[in-house]
Scaffold this motif. Structure first.
Motif, short mmCIF file in Angstrom:
data_model
loop_
_atom_site.label_atom_id
_atom_site.label_comp_id
_atom_site.label_asym_id
_atom_site.label_seq_id
_atom_site.Cartn_x
_atom_site.Cartn_y
_atom_site.Cartn_z
N PHE A 48 -24.49 17.50 -5.59
CA PHE A 48 -23.25 16.98 -6.17
C PHE A 48 -23.50 16.47 -7.59
O PHE A 48 -22.73 16.76 -8.52
CB PHE A 48 -22.71 15.86 -5.30
N GLY A 49 -24.60 15.73 -7.77
CA GLY A 49 -24.92 15.22 -9.09
C GLY A 49 -25.24 16.32 -10.08
O GLY A 49 -24.89 16.24 -11.26
N ALA A 50 -25.93 17.36 -9.60
CA ALA A 50 -26.28 18.47 -10.50
C ALA A 50 -25.03 19.20 -10.98
O ALA A 50 -24.96 19.63 -12.14
CB ALA A 50 -27.21 19.44 -9.77
N PHE A 51 -24.04 19.35 -10.12
CA PHE A 51 -22.81 20.05 -10.51
C PHE A 51 -21.89 19.17 -11.35
O PHE A 51 -21.30 19.63 -12.32
CB PHE A 51 -22.06 20.54 -9.25
N ARG A 52 -21.78 17.91 -10.98
CA ARG A 52 -20.84 17.01 -11.66
C ARG A 52 -21.45 16.29 -12.85
O ARG A 52 -20.74 15.88 -13.76
CB ARG A 52 -20.32 15.97 -10.66
N GLY A 53 -22.78 16.13 -12.83
CA GLY A 53 -23.45 15.43 -13.93
C GLY A 53 -22.98 14.00 -14.05
O GLY A 53 -22.76 13.31 -13.05
N GLU A 54 -22.79 13.54 -15.27
CA GLU A 54 -22.37 12.16 -15.50
C GLU A 54 -20.94 11.90 -15.04
O GLU A 54 -20.50 10.76 -14.96
CB GLU A 54 -22.52 11.80 -16.99
N ARG A 55 -20.20 12.96 -14.76
CA ARG A 55 -18.83 12.80 -14.27
C ARG A 55 -18.79 12.32 -12.82
O ARG A 55 -17.73 11.99 -12.31
CB ARG A 55 -18.07 14.12 -14.38
N SER A 56 -19.94 12.32 -12.16
CA SER A 56 -19.97 11.90 -10.76
C SER A 56 -19.59 10.43 -10.60
O SER A 56 -19.06 10.02 -9.58
CB SER A 56 -21.36 12.14 -10.16
N TYR A 104 -26.25 3.85 -16.73
CA TYR A 104 -25.98 4.47 -15.43
C TYR A 104 -26.19 5.98 -15.50
O TYR A 104 -25.69 6.65 -16.40
CB TYR A 104 -24.56 4.19 -14.94
N ARG A 105 -26.94 6.50 -14.55
CA ARG A 105 -27.10 7.95 -14.38
C ARG A 105 -27.04 8.23 -12.89
O ARG A 105 -27.45 7.40 -12.08
CB ARG A 105 -28.42 8.44 -14.97
N PHE A 106 -26.56 9.41 -12.55
CA PHE A 106 -26.34 9.70 -11.14
C PHE A 106 -27.64 9.72 -10.33
O PHE A 106 -27.62 9.60 -9.11
CB PHE A 106 -25.60 11.04 -10.97
N GLU A 107 -28.79 9.84 -11.03
CA GLU A 107 -30.06 9.88 -10.31
C GLU A 107 -30.43 8.53 -9.69
O GLU A 107 -31.24 8.49 -8.75
CB GLU A 107 -31.20 10.31 -11.25
N VAL A 111 -40.16 5.60 -11.18
CA VAL A 111 -39.09 6.12 -12.03
C VAL A 111 -38.02 5.06 -12.27
O VAL A 111 -37.58 4.87 -13.41
CB VAL A 111 -38.47 7.38 -11.40
N ILE A 112 -37.59 4.36 -11.22
CA ILE A 112 -36.51 3.40 -11.43
C ILE A 112 -36.98 2.17 -12.19
O ILE A 112 -36.18 1.49 -12.82
CB ILE A 112 -35.83 3.00 -10.11
N ALA A 113 -38.29 1.88 -12.17
CA ALA A 113 -38.80 0.77 -12.99
C ALA A 113 -38.59 1.06 -14.47
O ALA A 113 -38.33 0.16 -15.27
CB ALA A 113 -40.28 0.53 -12.70
N ALA A 114 -38.72 2.33 -14.86
CA ALA A 114 -38.56 2.74 -16.26
C ALA A 114 -37.19 3.37 -16.51
O ALA A 114 -37.04 4.19 -17.40
CB ALA A 114 -39.67 3.71 -16.64
N PHE A 115 -36.19 2.97 -15.72
CA PHE A 115 -34.90 3.66 -15.77
C PHE A 115 -34.18 3.43 -17.09
O PHE A 115 -33.44 4.29 -17.56
CB PHE A 115 -34.03 3.21 -14.60
N ASP A 116 -34.37 2.27 -17.70
CA ASP A 116 -33.77 2.00 -19.02
C ASP A 116 -34.69 2.60 -20.08
O ASP A 116 -35.53 1.92 -20.66
CB ASP A 116 -33.59 0.50 -19.21
N ARG A 144 -23.42 0.16 -15.40
CA ARG A 144 -22.30 0.66 -16.21
C ARG A 144 -22.17 -0.13 -17.51
O ARG A 144 -22.01 0.44 -18.58
CB ARG A 144 -21.01 0.55 -15.39
N ARG A 145 -22.27 -1.46 -17.42
CA ARG A 145 -22.10 -2.29 -18.62
C ARG A 145 -23.24 -2.16 -19.60
O ARG A 145 -23.06 -2.27 -20.81
CB ARG A 145 -21.92 -3.75 -18.20
N GLU A 146 -24.43 -1.91 -19.09
CA GLU A 146 -25.59 -1.73 -19.97
C GLU A 146 -25.66 -0.31 -20.54
O GLU A 146 -26.49 -0.04 -21.40
CB GLU A 146 -26.89 -2.04 -19.22
#
Length: 479
Positions: free
Chosen positions: A29-37, A105-108, A145-150, A100-102
């Motif tokens: 779903f994320g691959a097809f929708r990308g950031e629109r998810s 946000y990415r679908f991953e 990966v999520i530790a370095a997410f920003d 979202r505010r920072e």
């Protein structure tokens, strides 16, 4: 049909299967929708965790093995999986508004949380060294990966790199110890290892046990393998820090308990010495090192190190009462941690997040409800009755005394008194210092987590019996 080719019963692994199938759907779903998810990914991930939680509650309480004995479900696995799923769900809820505010946000992100959760559930049910390592690596790789997410934040990328390098080292130590245990016992299965190690054991097995203990100590951030914790907690995005402090701690303590109790019951005297040393060192460092901290996320890092030390007191006892204390302690620690980080996430004005203790100055006058909740969390972490944190420490100390580990219990009480200094300092800053500007209104998700955590911490003493009895039954399932 030839029994050698019989299809294993996958029912005990239903929660993991639900999450694995769900995460594949999320990836597509994320691959097809990308950031629109958008937020749909977070909601779907929460729904997945909820379904898995229900599946965990439906698991049998009696011991059931599957996949050639490498995967086990019992009362202990059931309760620790439930706590882990609650911690993961709390991590996602706390992150929804923040990401979202920072603008990061990415679908991953929810996909990585769910993948990490699958690894945690595998670790809790692992009944041999190979399954343990596979689950641990799935947990670890997602966490790096999520530790370095920003990615645009230098501290976040530094946190991810430090976590990865030191995590790879600890995985190597764990593998080396597992290979030694396998070499001297001829098996990776916990029951076979346990039956082989009855009576006298050679120095090779002891060396293997030390290296396995080192790898486990890193995963639960226990001294002397705690060095990654303050930097990773400070550098990671705050919701990620909350997740690290909650869910993986549940899985890590469950892993340590199962490895030592299930695989090495015949050499309790040997591993008990290791656990006692790690426990004392963690409590001492967590109490003294946090005193000079001004950054509240670093302070919570040292607090988590100290809390792991207290939980290890129950494991050091090596009795059903001790393991019951571990389960109770980790459940209450989960509530205290999520509640504390919910308040930290509420320290915001516009796009600016605040993370020092001085920023809480006068909070009782600008946000009395928020100050009350954080003060309650700090009093509970300090072990002051009648809050839940008092009962958490009471059960592990009582188990240690029953197991003739009186000195360990006394050291635990002394370090609790020392640690109370920095918890109470936060209360002093909130209630007696001059107030600053008001923080923004908290998001509904963060407010929900804070309300639930506060209710658990404040009201646990009213009806502790149901959970205490459940923890006792879970502990007895290991013996």
């Amino acid at each position: 049909m030839n029994p050698a080719f019989a299809i294993p019963a996958f029912g005990p692994a239903l929660p993991e299967i639900i999450l694995a199938v769900g995460v594949l759907v999320l990836v597509l779903f994320g691959a097809f929708r990308g950031e629109r998810s958008g937020e749909g990914m977070n909601i779907t991930a929460l729904a997945l965790l909820t379904v898995a939680f229900v599946a965990v509650l439906m698991l049998p309480s009696e011991r059931v093995e599957t996949m050639a004995g490498s995967f086990v479900v019992d009362g202990f696995a059931k309760i620790m999986k439930a706590l882990t799923l609650l911690g993961s769900a709390g991590g996602i809820i706390l992150s929804m508004d923040y990401m979202r505010r920072e603008g990061i946000y990415r679908f991953e992100y929810p996909i990585l949380i769910v993948l990490s959760t699958i690894g945690m559930l595998m670790v809790i049910s692992a009944n041999d060294l190979i399954a343990l390592y596979l689950g641990l690596e799935l947990l670890s790789l997602s966490s790096y990966v999520i530790a370095a997410f920003d990615r645009d934040n230098l501290r976040s990328t530094e946190a991810g790199l430090k976590y990865f390098v030191l995590g790879a080292l600890s995985s190597g130590m764990l593998l080396y110890g597992a290979s030694l245990v396998y070499g001297f016992t001829g098996s990776v299965s916990f029951p076979v290892i346990a039956s082989t190690l009855q009576g006298n054991v050679g120095s090779g097995v002891i060396f293997g046990l030390v290296f396995v203990s080192a790898g486990i100590a890193f995963k639960i951030s226990a001294v002397p393998f705690h060095m990654w914790t303050p930097d990773v907690y400070e550098g990671s995005p705050t919701p990620v820090t909350a997740f690290f402090a909650a869910a993986p701690k549940m899985a890590g303590m469950a892993m340590a308990t199962r490895v030592f109790i299930d695989a090495f019951p015949g050499i309790t005297g040997q591993w008990q010495q290791i656990i006692v040393f790690i426990s004392i060192a963690s409590m001492a460092l967590g109490s003294f090192a946090a005193i000079g901290q001004r950054n509240i996320k670093r302070l919570m890092a040292y607090s988590s190190i100290g809390n792991v030390g207290y939980a290890l007191i129950g494991l050091a006892a090596g009795t059903p009462e001790g393991i019951q204390g571990v389960v109770i302690y980790m459940a209450i620690y989960l509530a205290m941690t999520l509640g504390s980080f919910a308040v930290i996430l509420g320290m915001r004005r516009g796009r600016v997040m605040f993370d020092t203790i001085d920023d809480l100055s006068g909070l009782a006058r600008t946000h009395p409800a928020l100050a009350f909740c954080l003060a309650m969390m700090m009093f509970s972490l300090a072990g002051i009755p009648p809050l839940a944190g008092f009962f958490a420490k009471f059960y592990v100390f009582a188990a240690a005394i029953q197991a003739n580990l009186v000195t360990l219990a006394v050291i635990g009480v002394v370090t609790s008194v020392i640690g109370a200094f920095y918890y109470l300092r936060i209360v002093k800053v909130m209630y007696f210092d001059a107030p600053g500007e008001k923080f923004e209104r908290m998001s509904p998700g963060v407010s929900f987590v804070l309300a639930v955590s506060s209710a658990v911490v404040l009201l646990f003493w009213l009806a502790p019996a149901p959970f205490v009895n459940a923890a006792g039954a879970a502990a007895r399932s290991l013996f």
